[in-house]
Design a protein around this motif. Structure first.
Motif, PDB file in Angstrom:
ATOM      1  N   ILE A  78       6.412  10.068  -6.537  1.00  0.00           N
ATOM      2  CA  ILE A  78       5.289   9.079  -5.771  1.00  0.00           C
ATOM      3  C   ILE A  78       5.214   9.297  -4.384  1.00  0.00           C
ATOM      4  O   ILE A  78       4.042   9.174  -3.909  1.00  0.00           O
ATOM      5  CB  ILE A  78       5.968   7.646  -6.005  1.00  0.00           C
ATOM      6  CG1 ILE A  78       6.069   7.369  -7.687  1.00  0.00           C
ATOM      7  CG2 ILE A  78       5.140   6.662  -5.219  1.00  0.00           C
ATOM      8  CD1 ILE A  78       4.841   7.042  -8.605  1.00  0.00           C
ATOM      9  N   SER A  79       6.119   9.720  -3.840  1.00  0.00           N
ATOM     10  CA  SER A  79       5.985   9.607  -2.209  1.00  0.00           C
ATOM     11  C   SER A  79       5.163  10.961  -1.931  1.00  0.00           C
ATOM     12  O   SER A  79       4.243  11.011  -1.135  1.00  0.00           O
ATOM     13  CB  SER A  79       7.425  10.157  -1.879  1.00  0.00           C
ATOM     14  OG  SER A  79       7.331  10.291  -0.249  1.00  0.00           O
ATOM     15  N   GLU A  82       1.506  10.039  -2.603  1.00  0.00           N
ATOM     16  CA  GLU A  82       1.169   9.101  -1.554  1.00  0.00           C
ATOM     17  C   GLU A  82       0.812   9.891  -0.296  1.00  0.00           C
ATOM     18  O   GLU A  82      -0.263   9.600   0.281  1.00  0.00           O
ATOM     19  CB  GLU A  82       2.041   8.051  -1.262  1.00  0.00           C
ATOM     20  CG  GLU A  82       1.421   6.902  -0.482  1.00  0.00           C
ATOM     21  CD  GLU A  82       2.511   5.932  -0.106  1.00  0.00           C
ATOM     22  OE1 GLU A  82       2.029   4.640   0.400  1.00  0.00           O
ATOM     23  OE2 GLU A  82       3.615   5.898  -0.456  1.00  0.00           O
ATOM     24  N   THR A  83       1.735  10.761   0.144  1.00  0.00           N
ATOM     25  CA  THR A  83       1.421  11.310   1.356  1.00  0.00           C
ATOM     26  C   THR A  83       0.093  12.386   1.332  1.00  0.00           C
ATOM     27  O   THR A  83      -0.264  12.614   2.152  1.00  0.00           O
ATOM     28  CB  THR A  83       2.711  12.204   1.678  1.00  0.00           C
ATOM     29  OG1 THR A  83       4.070  11.485   1.833  1.00  0.00           O
ATOM     30  CG2 THR A  83       2.575  12.907   2.912  1.00  0.00           C
ATOM     31  N   THR A  85      -2.462  12.126  -0.794  1.00  0.00           N
ATOM     32  CA  THR A  85      -3.763  11.591  -1.060  1.00  0.00           C
ATOM     33  C   THR A  85      -4.100  10.400  -0.247  1.00  0.00           C
ATOM     34  O   THR A  85      -5.209  10.029  -0.463  1.00  0.00           O
ATOM     35  CB  THR A  85      -3.620  11.299  -2.587  1.00  0.00           C
ATOM     36  OG1 THR A  85      -3.012  10.198  -2.909  1.00  0.00           O
ATOM     37  CG2 THR A  85      -3.538  12.542  -3.192  1.00  0.00           C
ATOM     38  N   LYS A  87      -3.062   7.641  -1.062  1.00  0.00           N
ATOM     39  CA  LYS A  87      -2.761   6.685  -2.484  1.00  0.00           C
ATOM     40  C   LYS A  87      -1.687   6.458  -2.959  1.00  0.00           C
ATOM     41  O   LYS A  87      -1.163   7.632  -3.505  1.00  0.00           O
ATOM     42  CB  LYS A  87      -4.050   6.653  -3.511  1.00  0.00           C
ATOM     43  CG  LYS A  87      -5.461   6.306  -2.607  1.00  0.00           C
ATOM     44  CD  LYS A  87      -6.406   6.694  -3.751  1.00  0.00           C
ATOM     45  CE  LYS A  87      -8.121   6.447  -3.145  1.00  0.00           C
ATOM     46  NZ  LYS A  87      -8.898   6.892  -4.235  1.00  0.00           N
ATOM     47  N   LYS A  88      -1.049   5.618  -3.517  1.00  0.00           N
ATOM     48  CA  LYS A  88       0.310   5.204  -3.938  1.00  0.00           C
ATOM     49  C   LYS A  88       0.229   5.094  -5.292  1.00  0.00           C
ATOM     50  O   LYS A  88      -0.115   3.899  -5.756  1.00  0.00           O
ATOM     51  CB  LYS A  88       1.354   4.270  -3.181  1.00  0.00           C
ATOM     52  CG  LYS A  88       2.858   4.178  -3.788  1.00  0.00           C
ATOM     53  CD  LYS A  88       3.491   3.331  -2.970  1.00  0.00           C
ATOM     54  CE  LYS A  88       4.878   3.156  -3.580  1.00  0.00           C
ATOM     55  NZ  LYS A  88       5.730   2.264  -2.717  1.00  0.00           N
TER      56      LYS A  88
END
Length: 439
Positions: A78-79, A82-83, A85, A87-88
């Motif tokens: 997940i991280s 998110e980093t 793109t 988006k989480k």
């Protein structure tokens, strides 16, 4: 504007995580939400996340959710997304909850093989398209269920036999089918890999913190936790996979099937299998196999050696199309034609050809899947073809497990002729409360 090919090249995967180039990120932000393909990943530890990386290399793809039963893996992935793109993705530990999402177009199934069927069928029923890793299922019967689910619910399903999207294999197929090599006599296949031995024996251990091991087992039999049966090495046990045969064999055998006039499951299979290296190894599957598949067009000869790294033509793995005018040898790095000599003409029967410097083709295979989501066209490896390749791996594995040198598969009846022990392995026995999908 950067084209699709540029995007495939400009996205870079780093060992530390996921990196997307500034040009790709800029292009992603310009695509309207209505034109986005929203994907979710189920099974995020190894290959599944690699396939997600290739999806995210396409500017129209967003990852909206990730599911894994290992919270350590889930949080890390997940991280990373998110980093990379901005988006989480939503986090899930139960794929069934994930499939309830309405803002979801497709799922990537990167779980161990014993989960493929249940998740794929559920995804089709939920109206999602499916990219499923190979082999498409852990048993013959489950392959049929997946084909039926894709057809009944009119979904796009791509099986991760990515060599069908590789330039070296596409050109090799075209050369064979064009008749350039003359009549094909047989196809020799070999795969020699150290990891085929399995890991050294380890004692049972405590379940790692953050791991829902009971859910990881799912429909497979109850077992004490052992790291040898978990991340990365589960494929050496029949409960979850089929060893080197179903890992590499299904890829390479698919390339032999691909050049048949009418690709079909094998009707007769001759198998030799053994575990030659018994040095404290923990595995159910075999390290050594030789399999013959007499087919309508030619003979397929498969030679597998776990624990070895050398092979014919100086290659640890490869495919040799043996024909009257020459032999074409191909693997993921490229191909080369070795012409036969014409004694009367004092010249080679055909011109030697070579293609070098090829790389893996997951990106092109994923791009084909995403394009088919939009067009609703048939992908390059639909489950009907994935099933044929899977049966070429499952049948010799079954033969080896029941001690049969020869098995006859009756396709219309979906049974083995005269072998009750083999027939008992066509379908899995799901552990309660899990139930085999019904269609």
């Amino acid at each position: 504007m950067l084209d699709r090919r540029h995007f495939l090249k400009s996205s870079t995967t780093l060992a530390a995580g996921l990196y997307l180039s500034p040009a790709l990120l800029q292009a992603r932000n310009k695509i309207a939400a209505s034109d986005k393909i929203r994907v979710a990943l189920i099974g995020a530890n190894n290959m599944g996340f690699g396939i997600l990386r290739h999806h995210l290399a396409l500017p129209e793809v967003d990852c909206v959710a990730i599911c894994d039963v290992d919270q350590n893996v889930l949080e890390r992935r997940i991280s990373e997304v998110e980093t990379a793109t901005g988006k989480k993705p939503e986090a899930y530990s139960d794929f069934r909850k994930l499939l309830e999402k309405t803002d979801l177009d497709a799922v990537i199934i990167g779980t161990p093989d014993h989960w493929h069927c249940m998740i794929a069928v559920a995804a089709c029923q939920a109206g999602k398209d499916v990219y499923v890793e190979k082999p498409m299922a852990n048993t013959i019967g489950e392959c049929d269920l997946m084909v039926n689910a894709k057809n009944r619910y009119q979904r796009i399903m791509q099986v991760g036999q990515q060599q069908r999207s590789g330039q070296a294999f596409i050109e090799s197929r075209d050369l064979v089918k064009s008749g350039y090599l003359g009549k094909i006599r047989k196809v020799n296949i070999w795969s020699n890999f150290n990891y085929g031995l399995g890991n050294l024996v380890k004692p049972p251990q405590e379940i790692p913190e953050g791991v829902n091991y009971d859910f990881w087992l799912g429909p497979a039999p109850q077992r004490d936790f052992n790291p040898n049966r978990f991340h990365g090495s589960w494929r050496h046990f029949w409960d979850y996979g089929g060893g080197l045969m179903s890992d590499w064999g299904v890829h390479l055998l698919d390339m032999a099937i691909w050049v048949e006039e009418q690709p079909a499951v094998p009707s007769r299979v001759l198998t030799y299998a053994a575990n030659v290296n018994m040095e404290n190894r923990d595995r159910d599957t075999f390290d050594t196999m030789n399999v013959l598949y007499p087919k309508k067009d030619f003979l397929i000869n498969y030679d597998m050696n776990g624990g070895l790294q050398t092979g014919p033509y100086g290659k640890p793995y490869g495919i040799g199309y043996v024909a009257e005018k020459g032999t074409l040898v191909v693997n993921r790095g490229g191909y080369e034609i070795y012409p036969e000599w014409d004694g009367e003409a004092k010249a080679p029967k055909i011109e030697a050809k070579k293609l070098e410097g090829m790389k893996e083709s997951h990106n092109a295979h994923v791009a084909n899947f995403v394009e088919c989501i939009k067009t609703r066209n048939q992908p390059i490896c639909p489950p009907e073809d994935g099933r044929i390749a899977a049966l070429h791996a499952h049948i010799p594995n079954i033969a080896a497990r029941v001690g049969a040198e020869e098995l006859i598969w009756e396709e219309e009846k979906r049974t083995f002729k005269g072998n009750m022990a083999a027939n008992e392995l066509i379908w899995p026995n799901y552990r309660e409360p899990w139930v085999l999908p019904k269609l």
